[in-house]
Design an enzyme around this catalytic site. Structure first.
Site, PDB file in Angstrom:
ATOM      1  N   GLU A  80     -12.899 -20.694 -28.788  1.00 38.53           N
ATOM      2  CA  GLU A  80     -11.863 -20.038 -29.596  1.00 38.53           C
ATOM      3  C   GLU A  80     -11.875 -20.648 -30.999  1.00 38.53           C
ATOM      4  OE1 GLU A  80      -7.723 -21.137 -28.641  1.00 38.53           O
ATOM      5  OE2 GLU A  80      -8.548 -21.960 -26.780  1.00 38.53           O
ATOM      6  N   CYS A 112      -8.321 -20.775 -23.893  1.00 40.55           N
ATOM      7  CA  CYS A 112      -8.967 -21.812 -23.072  1.00 40.55           C
ATOM      8  C   CYS A 112      -9.551 -21.271 -21.776  1.00 40.55           C
ATOM      9  CB  CYS A 112      -7.968 -22.914 -22.736  1.00 40.55           C
ATOM     10  SG  CYS A 112      -7.273 -23.678 -24.179  1.00 40.55           S
ATOM     11  N   HIS A 234      -6.493 -27.260 -16.233  1.00 47.29           N
ATOM     12  CA  HIS A 234      -6.696 -27.191 -17.687  1.00 47.29           C
ATOM     13  C   HIS A 234      -5.853 -28.308 -18.304  1.00 47.29           C
ATOM     14  CE1 HIS A 234      -6.788 -26.095 -21.784  1.00 47.29           C
ATOM     15  NE2 HIS A 234      -5.550 -25.639 -21.815  1.00 47.29           N
TER      16      HIS A 234
HETATM   17  P1  HMG Z   1       7.613 -31.663 -28.823  1.00 49.40           P
HETATM   18  O1  HMG Z   1       8.619 -30.597 -28.897  1.00 49.40           O
HETATM   19  O2  HMG Z   1       7.403 -32.495 -30.043  1.00 49.40           O
HETATM   20  O3  HMG Z   1       7.863 -32.693 -27.659  1.00 49.40           O
HETATM   21  O4  HMG Z   1       6.236 -30.975 -28.438  1.00 49.40           O
HETATM   22  P2  HMG Z   1       9.027 -32.736 -26.549  1.00 49.40           P
HETATM   23  O5  HMG Z   1      10.319 -32.968 -27.206  1.00 49.40           O
HETATM   24  O6  HMG Z   1       8.909 -31.568 -25.607  1.00 49.40           O
HETATM   25  O7  HMG Z   1       8.574 -34.072 -25.830  1.00 49.40           O
HETATM   26  C1  HMG Z   1       7.406 -34.100 -25.080  1.00 49.40           C
HETATM   27  C2  HMG Z   1       7.661 -34.977 -23.876  1.00 49.40           C
HETATM   28  O8  HMG Z   1       7.821 -36.329 -24.336  1.00 49.40           O
HETATM   29  C3  HMG Z   1       8.939 -34.634 -23.138  1.00 49.40           C
HETATM   30  O9  HMG Z   1       8.686 -34.829 -21.765  1.00 49.40           O
HETATM   31  C4  HMG Z   1       9.940 -35.690 -23.625  1.00 49.40           C
HETATM   32  O10 HMG Z   1      10.979 -35.957 -22.711  1.00 49.40           O
HETATM   33  C5  HMG Z   1       9.029 -36.866 -23.775  1.00 49.40           C
HETATM   34  P3  HMG Z   1       9.193 -33.737 -20.694  1.00 49.40           P
HETATM   35  O11 HMG Z   1      10.656 -33.712 -20.814  1.00 49.40           O
HETATM   36  O12 HMG Z   1       8.568 -32.442 -21.108  1.00 49.40           O
HETATM   37  O13 HMG Z   1       8.657 -34.255 -19.399  1.00 49.40           O
HETATM   38  N1  HMG Z   1       9.525 -37.885 -24.718  1.00 49.40           N
HETATM   39  C6  HMG Z   1       9.412 -39.213 -24.520  1.00 49.40           C
HETATM   40  N2  HMG Z   1       8.870 -39.916 -23.509  1.00 49.40           N
HETATM   41  C7  HMG Z   1       8.893 -41.275 -23.605  1.00 49.40           C
HETATM   42  N3  HMG Z   1       9.445 -41.938 -24.657  1.00 49.40           N
HETATM   43  C8  HMG Z   1       9.989 -41.267 -25.692  1.00 49.40           C
HETATM   44  C9  HMG Z   1       9.986 -39.834 -25.641  1.00 49.40           C
HETATM   45  N4  HMG Z   1      10.431 -38.876 -26.485  1.00 49.40           N
HETATM   46  C10 HMG Z   1      10.141 -37.687 -25.900  1.00 49.40           C
HETATM   47  N5  HMG Z   1      10.516 -41.935 -26.707  1.00 49.40           N
HETATM   48  C11 HMG Z   1       4.571 -29.847 -27.166  1.00 49.40           C
HETATM   49  C12 HMG Z   1       5.505 -31.051 -27.221  1.00 49.40           C
HETATM   50  C13 HMG Z   1       3.661 -29.984 -25.979  1.00 49.40           C
HETATM   51  C14 HMG Z   1       5.401 -28.580 -27.025  1.00 49.40           C
HETATM   52  C15 HMG Z   1       3.745 -29.819 -28.482  1.00 49.40           C
HETATM   53  O14 HMG Z   1       2.936 -30.970 -28.572  1.00 49.40           O
HETATM   54  C16 HMG Z   1       2.886 -28.590 -28.616  1.00 49.40           C
HETATM   55  O15 HMG Z   1       3.312 -27.537 -29.067  1.00 49.40           O
HETATM   56  N6  HMG Z   1       1.559 -28.687 -28.211  1.00 49.40           N
HETATM   57  C17 HMG Z   1       0.646 -27.561 -28.266  1.00 49.40           C
HETATM   58  C18 HMG Z   1       0.892 -26.522 -27.183  1.00 49.40           C
HETATM   59  C19 HMG Z   1       0.429 -26.952 -25.820  1.00 49.40           C
HETATM   60  O16 HMG Z   1      -0.353 -27.888 -25.659  1.00 49.40           O
HETATM   61  N7  HMG Z   1       0.869 -26.213 -24.776  1.00 49.40           N
HETATM   62  C20 HMG Z   1       0.430 -26.491 -23.418  1.00 49.40           C
HETATM   63  C21 HMG Z   1       0.495 -25.267 -22.527  1.00 49.40           C
HETATM   64  S1  HMG Z   1      -0.398 -23.901 -23.251  1.00 49.40           S
HETATM   65  C22 HMG Z   1      -2.064 -24.309 -22.956  1.00 49.40           C
HETATM   66  O17 HMG Z   1      -2.367 -25.171 -22.181  1.00 49.40           O
HETATM   67  C23 HMG Z   1      -3.111 -23.533 -23.713  1.00 49.40           C
HETATM   68  C24 HMG Z   1      -3.726 -24.257 -24.887  1.00 49.40           C
HETATM   69  O18 HMG Z   1      -4.664 -25.219 -24.453  1.00 49.40           O
HETATM   70  C25 HMG Z   1      -4.387 -23.255 -25.854  1.00 49.40           C
HETATM   71  C26 HMG Z   1      -5.371 -22.222 -25.274  1.00 49.40           C
HETATM   72  O19 HMG Z   1      -5.237 -21.674 -24.193  1.00 49.40           O
HETATM   73  O20 HMG Z   1      -6.282 -21.904 -26.043  1.00 49.40           O
HETATM   74  C27 HMG Z   1      -2.673 -24.981 -25.702  1.00 49.40           C
END
Ligand code: HMG
Length: 386
Positions: A80, A112, A234
Site C-alpha cells: 500500500e 494490510c 496482523h
Molecule cells: P492514542 O489515542 O494516542 O492512544 O492512539 P490511546 O490513548 O488509545 O492509548 C493507547 C494505549 O496506551 C491505551 O491502552 C492507553 O490506556 C495506554 P488501552 O486502553 O487501549 O489498552 N496508555 C498507557 N499505558 C501505560 N502508561 C501510560 C499510558 N498512557 C496511555 N502512561 C492509536 C493509539 C493506536 C489509536 C494510534 O497510535 C493510531 O491511530 N495508530 C494507527 C492506527 C492503528 O494502528 N490501528 C490499528 C487497527 S487498524 C490496522 O491494524 C490496519 C493498519 O495496519 C493499516 C492497514 O490495514 O493498512 C493500521
C-alpha cells in the site's frame, strides 16, 4: 493428499531505527504509553535511498537463496506504499533479482490484507500448477506523520515467501473465514503520502472483523479455539494483537496464555508496523524464536486490512522446518542496525524526491544489497552494491 505451502520465508527491514522512548520524550509523552500501552520498543525508519522496491528486493534475495530463480513463474507483490499508478513495483524487483522473462508480475492492493491475498491467490495457482513456484512479496513503509497519534505505530519491512508443492515450513488448510465491509478507518488518497486514520475506530473494527472471520472459519472447519497451538495476528502494534487474542479467547470461553502469541511479536516489536508484511514477519518470528519443536502443530492466522477486508485461516508447521529457517540472518540484521536520533529520523521522514523530472543523486546510506541511487526524467534508478 498433495500439500502446498511455504517453502522458504525471509524478511528485511531498514538498517536504521528510532528508540520509542526517545520519541516519547521528544513528544512530551509518558514512554510507558508506547512501550506498555502500545507494546512497541523500536521503530524502523527508512533513509532516503531505501524504498518499497529495495525492501522487497532485499527480502526476496534472501528468500530465494538455494532456489533456482527460473523456477519462479509468478511474482505477486502486495503493497500500500506503491511508487507508480501504472507500473507494478515488482518489475523493478524482477529486474534486480534477474528472474525469468516468463515470470508473471502483478501488484496487489487492499491495505494490510494484500499480503494474505497474495498467499491465497498463490496457493490456488500452485494447486493448478504444482510444478511451478510463486514468489509473494509484501513490502511497506507505514507513515502517519510527525506529531500524530499514529506516529509511534510507524515502521517498515518486507516479507518474501516462496510457495510450492514442496512446503518445507508451513502448509495451509482450505477453510478461510473472510469479512469485507466498507468502513473508513484508515485510507490514503493518491494526493497524500501519509495515511488518514480514525485510530480508535480502526482498533474497534479490527476486533469486530476478527469475530466475524472466526465465526465463518469455525462454521466451515468445525475447529475449536484450542485446536490451534499458536496464533499469528496482523501486527499494527503489539498490544492490538494481544487484545485480539484476548477477545478471541473470551469469545470461546477460554483463558489466554502468553505462549500462544508472544514469540510471534518479537521481531515486530523491534521494527513497528510493516502493513502487508507484518503477519508474515510474525510467522518468521514465531518459528525462529520458539525452542520447542512446532512440527505438525496448527497455527491460526488473522489478517486485517483497513477499509476493510479480513481473513482467519490456519496452517500446519512441517516436520524438519527448523533446518530451513533463516534465524541467524534475521537476528544479525536486527542487531546490526544503526540507532538514529530525532533529527535524523525527522530529516529522513521529510525527505522528498524531486517531482519535476530533474536529475537527483542520492548519497549512500547504510542499506542492504540494493539501494535507490536517484531519479532522472521521472524514473527511479536502483543499484546493486558490489
Ligand atoms: P492514542 O489515542 O494516542 O492512544 O492512539 P490511546 O490513548 O488509545 O492509548 C493507547 C494505549 O496506551 C491505551 O491502552 C492507553 O490506556 C495506554 P488501552 O486502553 O487501549 O489498552 N496508555 C498507557 N499505558 C501505560 N502508561 C501510560 C499510558 N498512557 C496511555 N502512561 C492509536 C493509539 C493506536 C489509536 C494510534 O497510535 C493510531 O491511530 N495508530 C494507527 C492506527 C492503528 O494502528 N490501528 C490499528 C487497527 S487498524 C490496522 O491494524 C490496519 C493498519 O495496519 C493499516 C492497514 O490495514 O493498512 C493500521
Amino acid at each position: 493428499m498433495k500439500k502446498y505451502g511455504i517453502e522458504s520465508l525471509s524478511f528485511y527491514t531498514s538498517r536504521y531505527y528510532l528508540d520509542l522512548i526517545e520519541l516519547a520524550v521528544a513528544r512530551g509523552i509518558d514512554p510507558d504509553k508506547y512501550t506498555t500501552g502500545l507494546g512497541q520498543h523500536l521503530m524502523a525508519v527508512v533513509p532516503p535511498d531505501e524504498d518499497v522496491v529495495t525492501l522487497a528486493a532485499n527480502s526476496a534475495k534472501s528468500a530465494l537463496a538455494g532456489i533456482d530463480p527460473n523456477e519462479i513463474s509468478m511474482m505477486l507483490v502486495a503493497t500500500e506504499s506503491g511508487i507508480d499508478q501504472s507500473k507494478a513495483l515488482g518489475i523493478w524487483v524482477h529486474n534486480l533479482l534477474g528472474l525469468s522473462p516468463q515470470c508473471r508480475v502483478v501488484e496487489l492492493k487492499q491495505a494490510c490484507y494484500a499480503g494474505c491475498a497474495g498467499l491465497q491467490l498463490g496457493l490456488s495457482y500452485i494447486s493448478q500448477n504444482p510444478h511451478k513456484k510463486v514468489l509473494v512479496i509484501a513490502t511497506d513503509i507505514a507513515r502517519y506523520g510527525l506529531h500524530t497519534p499514529g506516529e509511534p505505530t510507524q515502521g517498515c519491512g518486507a516479507a518474501s515467501f516462496v510457495l510450492s508443492a514442496n512446503p518445507k515450513l508451513v502448509t495451509f488448510e482450505p477453510e478461510q473465514g473472510i469479512f469485507t465491509s466498507h468502513v473508513m478507518d484508515f485510507w490514503r488518497p493518491n494526493y497524500s503520502d501519509t495515511a488518514f486514520v480514525d485510530g480508535k475506530f480502526s482498533t474497534k473494527i479490527y476486533l469486530e472483523a476478527l469475530e466475524q472471520c472466526w465465526k465463518s472459519y469455525q462454521e466451515q472447519s468445525g475447529r475449536k479455539f484450542e485446536d490451534h497451538y499458536r496464533f499469528c495476528y496482523h501486527l499494527p502494534f503489539i498490544r492490538m494483537a494481544q487484545k485480539a487474542h484476548e477477545r478471541l479467547a473470551r469469545l470461546n470461553g477460554k483463558e489466554t496464555t502468553p505462549d500462544a502469541v508472544e514469540n510471534s511479536f518479537i521481531y515486530s516489536r523491534q521494527l513497528g508496523n510493516s502493513y502487508t508484511a507484518s503477519l508474515f514477519i510474525g510467522l518468521a518470528s514465531l518459528l525462529e524464536n520458539t525452542q520447542e519443536d512446532l512440527s505438525q502443530k496448527r497455527v491460526g492466522f488473522f489478517s486485517y486490512g483497513s477499509g476493510c477486508v479480513a481473513e482467519f485461516f490456519s496452517g500446519i508447521i512441517q516436520p524438519g522446518y527448523k533446518e530451513h529457517l533463516k534465524t541467524d540472518y534475521h537476528r544479525a540484521m536486527l542487531e546490526s542496525r544503526t540507532r538514529t536520533g530525532m533529527a535524523d529520523y525527522e530529516s529522513f521522514f521529510t525527505h522528498k524526491l524531486p517531482q519535476d523530472g530533474s536529475h537527483y543523486v542520492i548519497s549512500p546510506y547504510n542499506t542492504g544489497l540494493y539501494r535507490l541511487s536517484g531519479i532522472k526524467n521521472h524514473e527511479r534508478l536502483y543499484e546493486t552494491k558490489p
